[in-house]
Design an enzyme around this catalytic site. Structure first.
Site, PDB file in Angstrom:
ATOM      1  N   ARG A  49      37.240  50.533  26.738  1.00  0.00           N
ATOM      2  CA  ARG A  49      36.828  49.782  27.916  1.00  0.00           C
ATOM      3  C   ARG A  49      37.468  50.325  29.194  1.00  0.00           C
ATOM      4  O   ARG A  49      38.638  50.693  29.211  1.00  0.00           O
ATOM      5  CB  ARG A  49      37.263  48.337  27.730  1.00  0.00           C
ATOM      6  CG  ARG A  49      36.338  47.369  28.380  1.00  0.00           C
ATOM      7  CD  ARG A  49      36.415  46.091  27.666  1.00  0.00           C
ATOM      8  NE  ARG A  49      37.535  45.333  28.199  1.00  0.00           N
ATOM      9  CZ  ARG A  49      37.407  44.059  28.560  1.00  0.00           C
ATOM     10  NH1 ARG A  49      36.264  43.434  28.440  1.00  0.00           N
ATOM     11  NH2 ARG A  49      38.436  43.415  29.032  1.00  0.00           N
ATOM     12  N   ARG A 103      38.064  28.264  30.949  1.00  0.00           N
ATOM     13  CA  ARG A 103      38.722  28.854  29.790  1.00  0.00           C
ATOM     14  C   ARG A 103      39.619  27.849  29.089  1.00  0.00           C
ATOM     15  O   ARG A 103      40.249  28.181  28.100  1.00  0.00           O
ATOM     16  CB  ARG A 103      39.583  30.025  30.252  1.00  0.00           C
ATOM     17  CG  ARG A 103      39.053  31.386  29.815  1.00  0.00           C
ATOM     18  CD  ARG A 103      39.872  32.408  30.575  1.00  0.00           C
ATOM     19  NE  ARG A 103      39.920  33.671  29.932  1.00  0.00           N
ATOM     20  CZ  ARG A 103      39.266  34.745  30.394  1.00  0.00           C
ATOM     21  NH1 ARG A 103      38.483  34.648  31.440  1.00  0.00           N
ATOM     22  NH2 ARG A 103      39.403  35.893  29.796  1.00  0.00           N
ATOM     23  N   ARG A 151      42.429  48.944  31.834  1.00  0.00           N
ATOM     24  CA  ARG A 151      43.233  47.814  32.289  1.00  0.00           C
ATOM     25  C   ARG A 151      44.543  47.751  31.506  1.00  0.00           C
ATOM     26  O   ARG A 151      44.563  48.038  30.326  1.00  0.00           O
ATOM     27  CB  ARG A 151      42.458  46.521  32.073  1.00  0.00           C
ATOM     28  CG  ARG A 151      41.532  46.196  33.213  1.00  0.00           C
ATOM     29  CD  ARG A 151      40.508  45.149  32.849  1.00  0.00           C
ATOM     30  NE  ARG A 151      41.068  43.999  32.149  1.00  0.00           N
ATOM     31  CZ  ARG A 151      40.339  42.953  31.763  1.00  0.00           C
ATOM     32  NH1 ARG A 151      39.044  42.928  32.025  1.00  0.00           N
ATOM     33  NH2 ARG A 151      40.891  41.955  31.124  1.00  0.00           N
ATOM     34  N   LYS A 155      30.761  39.495  27.838  1.00  0.00           N
ATOM     35  CA  LYS A 155      30.166  38.508  28.739  1.00  0.00           C
ATOM     36  C   LYS A 155      30.051  39.034  30.161  1.00  0.00           C
ATOM     37  O   LYS A 155      29.083  38.748  30.851  1.00  0.00           O
ATOM     38  CB  LYS A 155      30.887  37.161  28.678  1.00  0.00           C
ATOM     39  CG  LYS A 155      32.357  37.206  28.957  1.00  0.00           C
ATOM     40  CD  LYS A 155      33.008  35.852  28.711  1.00  0.00           C
ATOM     41  CE  LYS A 155      34.478  35.887  29.087  1.00  0.00           C
ATOM     42  NZ  LYS A 155      35.241  36.996  28.470  1.00  0.00           N
ATOM     43  N   ARG A 172      45.504  38.202  23.701  1.00  0.00           N
ATOM     44  CA  ARG A 172      44.368  37.575  24.395  1.00  0.00           C
ATOM     45  C   ARG A 172      43.426  36.908  23.403  1.00  0.00           C
ATOM     46  O   ARG A 172      42.859  35.855  23.685  1.00  0.00           O
ATOM     47  CB  ARG A 172      43.637  38.619  25.239  1.00  0.00           C
ATOM     48  CG  ARG A 172      44.427  38.950  26.507  1.00  0.00           C
ATOM     49  CD  ARG A 172      44.027  40.281  27.095  1.00  0.00           C
ATOM     50  NE  ARG A 172      42.667  40.293  27.560  1.00  0.00           N
ATOM     51  CZ  ARG A 172      41.938  41.398  27.705  1.00  0.00           C
ATOM     52  NH1 ARG A 172      42.458  42.572  27.384  1.00  0.00           N
ATOM     53  NH2 ARG A 172      40.719  41.324  28.145  1.00  0.00           N
TER      54      ARG A 172
HETATM   55  P1  ADP Z   1      38.546  39.167  29.435  1.00  0.00           P
HETATM   56  O1  ADP Z   1      37.416  38.199  29.370  1.00  0.00           O
HETATM   57  O2  ADP Z   1      38.160  40.523  29.024  1.00  0.00           O
HETATM   58  O3  ADP Z   1      39.796  38.673  28.771  1.00  0.00           O
HETATM   59  P2  ADP Z   1      38.896  38.641  32.293  1.00  0.00           P
HETATM   60  O4  ADP Z   1      38.722  39.723  33.264  1.00  0.00           O
HETATM   61  O5  ADP Z   1      37.906  37.553  32.243  1.00  0.00           O
HETATM   62  O6  ADP Z   1      39.029  39.392  30.904  1.00  0.00           O
HETATM   63  O7  ADP Z   1      40.350  37.973  32.481  1.00  0.00           O
HETATM   64  C1  ADP Z   1      41.519  38.738  32.558  1.00  0.00           C
HETATM   65  C2  ADP Z   1      42.740  37.843  32.639  1.00  0.00           C
HETATM   66  O8  ADP Z   1      42.646  37.026  33.815  1.00  0.00           O
HETATM   67  C3  ADP Z   1      42.888  36.843  31.499  1.00  0.00           C
HETATM   68  O9  ADP Z   1      43.553  37.389  30.393  1.00  0.00           O
HETATM   69  C4  ADP Z   1      43.717  35.736  32.179  1.00  0.00           C
HETATM   70  O10 ADP Z   1      45.066  36.087  32.272  1.00  0.00           O
HETATM   71  C5  ADP Z   1      43.146  35.716  33.570  1.00  0.00           C
HETATM   72  N1  ADP Z   1      42.021  34.750  33.721  1.00  0.00           N
HETATM   73  C6  ADP Z   1      40.716  35.029  34.007  1.00  0.00           C
HETATM   74  N2  ADP Z   1      39.970  33.908  34.064  1.00  0.00           N
HETATM   75  C7  ADP Z   1      40.829  32.882  33.794  1.00  0.00           C
HETATM   76  C8  ADP Z   1      40.688  31.478  33.687  1.00  0.00           C
HETATM   77  N3  ADP Z   1      39.492  30.866  33.854  1.00  0.00           N
HETATM   78  N4  ADP Z   1      41.801  30.738  33.399  1.00  0.00           N
HETATM   79  C9  ADP Z   1      42.997  31.313  33.219  1.00  0.00           C
HETATM   80  N5  ADP Z   1      43.205  32.630  33.304  1.00  0.00           N
HETATM   81  C10 ADP Z   1      42.136  33.423  33.582  1.00  0.00           C
END
Ligand code: ADP
Ligand code: ZN
Length: 210
Positions: free
Chosen positions: A123, A88, A156, A13, A167
């Site tokens: 990644r 989320r 990461r 995404k 996750r």
């Molecule tokens: P991905 O979509 O690859 O899991 P992101 O970069 O979107 O990675 O998010 C990395 C981390 O940041 C998540 O695993 C979570 O811990 C935190 N995070 C990001 N966006 C949110 C959200 N909307 N609510 C809660 N935690 C979030």
């Protein structure tokens, strides 16, 4: 147009959000990137978020909602935006509604879990600007160096296999219910995301324009 990009971690995404925001000239707002930036800068939100992120758990709603609210209020978001990785949880979606934020479309990028697990080890993310790459599917022009800003690209901490599984579990428990939430509001469009990046971009742009 105000959009949400929904999908499991590693579904692409973020990559698609970067493509579409260039095409439509609207910002892509990634809560993950903002949180990583906050951690790097040692802000209060960053300190609150770090342990959750490292374990592959969601950061508490109030922390993320606070960050998002400030970001969305900025001028560049007035003519539309893509939310990448927010909401989320159903509570976050309800918070958006309460803020009076109109959502036109929710694009779900759908990739099966086994394909995701296979992708994640390749990644990489830029330490400087947060752009995302993949050693096989979306390599940098110069190995290890970000095309956009010249900073180093790294893996990461939360892309380790164990954390990826955590996750995915979090995604299915907490985030996947948003599909029904937005389906019932007539906003959800699902795009198949397991093919080449360019093909997914084509499907994504078609879903947005259609
Ligand atoms: P991905 O979509 O690859 O899991 P992101 O970069 O979107 O990675 O998010 C990395 C981390 O940041 C998540 O695993 C979570 O811990 C935190 N995070 C990001 N966006 C949110 C959200 N909307 N609510 C809660 N935690 C979030
Ligand atoms: Zn960069």
């Amino acid at each position: 147009m105000n959009m949400i990009f929904l999908g499991a971690p590693g579904a692409g995404k973020g990559t698609q959000a970067e493509v579409v925001c260039k095409e439509l000239n609207i910002p892509a707002i990634s809560t993950g990137n903002m949180l990583r930036e906050a951690v790097k800068n040692g802000t209060a939100a960053g300190l609150a978020a770090k342990d959750y992120m490292d374990k592959g758990e969601l950061v508490p709603d109030e922390v993320v909602i606070g960050i998002l609210k400030d970001r969305i209020a900025r001028d560049d978001a007035k003519n539309g935006f893509i939310l990448d990785g927010f909401p989320r949880t159903v509570a976050q979606a309800e918070a958006l509604e309460k803020m009076g934020v109109r959502i036109d479309k929710v694009i779900e990028i759908d990739v099966p879990d086994d394909a995701i697990t296979a992708r994640m080890s390749g990644r990489r993310v830029c330490e400087g600007c947060g752009n995302s790459y993949h050693i096989k599917f979306k390599p940098t022009k110069v190995e290890g160096i970000c095309d956009a800003c010249g900073a180093k690209v790294v893996q990461r901490i939360d892309d380790k296999p164990e954390t990826v599984q955590a996750r995915l579990k979090t995604y299915h428990e907490k985030t996947a219910p948003l599909k029904d939430y937005y389906l019932s509001r007539g906003k959800l469009v699902t795009v198949q995301g397991q093919n080449e990046i360019a093909e997914t971009s084509r499907l994504t742009l078609a879903a947005i324009k259609g």
